[in-house]
Each structure stands twice: as C-alpha cells, then as structure tokens.
Design a protein around this motif. Structure first.
Motif, short mmCIF file in Angstrom:
data_model
loop_
_atom_site.label_atom_id
_atom_site.label_comp_id
_atom_site.label_asym_id
_atom_site.label_seq_id
_atom_site.Cartn_x
_atom_site.Cartn_y
_atom_site.Cartn_z
N LEU A 8 -19.76 -44.72 -29.30
CA LEU A 8 -20.56 -45.16 -28.17
C LEU A 8 -20.38 -46.66 -28.00
CD1 LEU A 8 -22.66 -44.08 -26.12
CD2 LEU A 8 -24.41 -44.83 -27.71
N CYS A 9 -19.86 -47.05 -26.87
CA CYS A 9 -19.62 -48.46 -26.58
C CYS A 9 -20.62 -48.93 -25.53
CB CYS A 9 -18.20 -48.67 -26.06
SG CYS A 9 -16.94 -48.06 -27.17
N VAL A 10 -21.22 -50.08 -25.75
CA VAL A 10 -22.20 -50.63 -24.81
C VAL A 10 -21.74 -52.03 -24.42
CG1 VAL A 10 -24.59 -51.33 -24.51
CG2 VAL A 10 -24.06 -49.34 -25.90
N GLN A 11 -21.79 -52.29 -23.12
CA GLN A 11 -21.41 -53.60 -22.60
C GLN A 11 -22.58 -54.10 -21.77
OE1 GLN A 11 -18.04 -53.48 -19.99
NE2 GLN A 11 -17.89 -55.67 -19.83
N CYS A 12 -23.27 -55.14 -22.23
CA CYS A 12 -24.42 -55.68 -21.51
C CYS A 12 -24.06 -57.01 -20.87
CB CYS A 12 -25.61 -55.86 -22.46
SG CYS A 12 -26.31 -54.30 -22.99
N LYS A 22 -23.61 -51.31 -19.34
CA LYS A 22 -22.71 -50.18 -19.10
C LYS A 22 -22.54 -49.43 -20.42
CE LYS A 22 -18.94 -50.89 -16.75
NZ LYS A 22 -17.69 -51.46 -16.22
N VAL A 23 -22.64 -48.12 -20.37
CA VAL A 23 -22.43 -47.30 -21.56
C VAL A 23 -21.31 -46.30 -21.32
CG1 VAL A 23 -23.48 -45.65 -23.13
CG2 VAL A 23 -24.84 -47.53 -22.25
N VAL A 24 -21.36 -45.60 -20.20
CA VAL A 24 -20.39 -44.54 -19.92
C VAL A 24 -18.98 -45.10 -19.72
CG1 VAL A 24 -19.80 -42.65 -18.36
CG2 VAL A 24 -22.19 -43.09 -18.92
N GLY A 25 -18.84 -46.14 -18.91
CA GLY A 25 -17.53 -46.72 -18.63
C GLY A 25 -16.80 -47.20 -19.87
N PRO A 26 -17.41 -48.05 -20.69
CA PRO A 26 -16.73 -48.50 -21.90
C PRO A 26 -16.44 -47.39 -22.90
CG PRO A 26 -18.48 -50.02 -21.35
CD PRO A 26 -18.61 -48.84 -20.43
#
Length: 76
Positions: A8-12, A22-26
C-alpha cells in the motif's frame, strides 16, 4: 495465522484531489512498475552487453515512464 498483505503506497500533499492524499494511484503504479520491471530488467541487462545506452534506457523505463504514467492517471 499470517496473512499476505498487498503493498500500500500513500502519497500526501498532492493537489490532484480534495483530500490531498493519493492511495490507489501510487499503489497501482507500484504494481505496474513491478510487473514491467520483471520483464524489462533482464531484457535490459542482456541488451546492455551489446549497447550500453539502450540497455540503460530499457532498465530505466519502469521507473521513468510506467510508474509516473499510472500514478498520475489515477487521481485518488
């Protein structure tokens, strides 16, 4: 019992959606990057033996093209 987790990748801090995260895109971008890397890195290593620049470009393709394209295409 041990479960197998999905990466699970998170980009804030992005401005592409109101939540600024963003969670789904990354995450999908990482999975696409991994799938492309499995194919392109061995191929690039073989090409590198004969043509150094071309081999480097092939090996860099998942990180420079696949991951950013998929991550930016999904705004969530």
């Amino acid at each position: 019992m041990v479960g197998v987790g999905v990466p699970l990748c998170v980009q804030c801090g992005t401005r592409s959606n109101p939540c600024r995260c963003k969670v789904v895109g990354p995450t999908v971008g990482f999975l696409a990057f991994a799938a492309a890397a499995v194919v392109e890195w061995p191929l690039g290593a073989f090409v590198y033996i004969f043509r150094h620049r071309k081999g480097r470009r092939i090996m860099a393709h998942p990180a420079t093209v696949v991951y950013p394209s998929v991550t930016n295409a999904i705004p969530i």
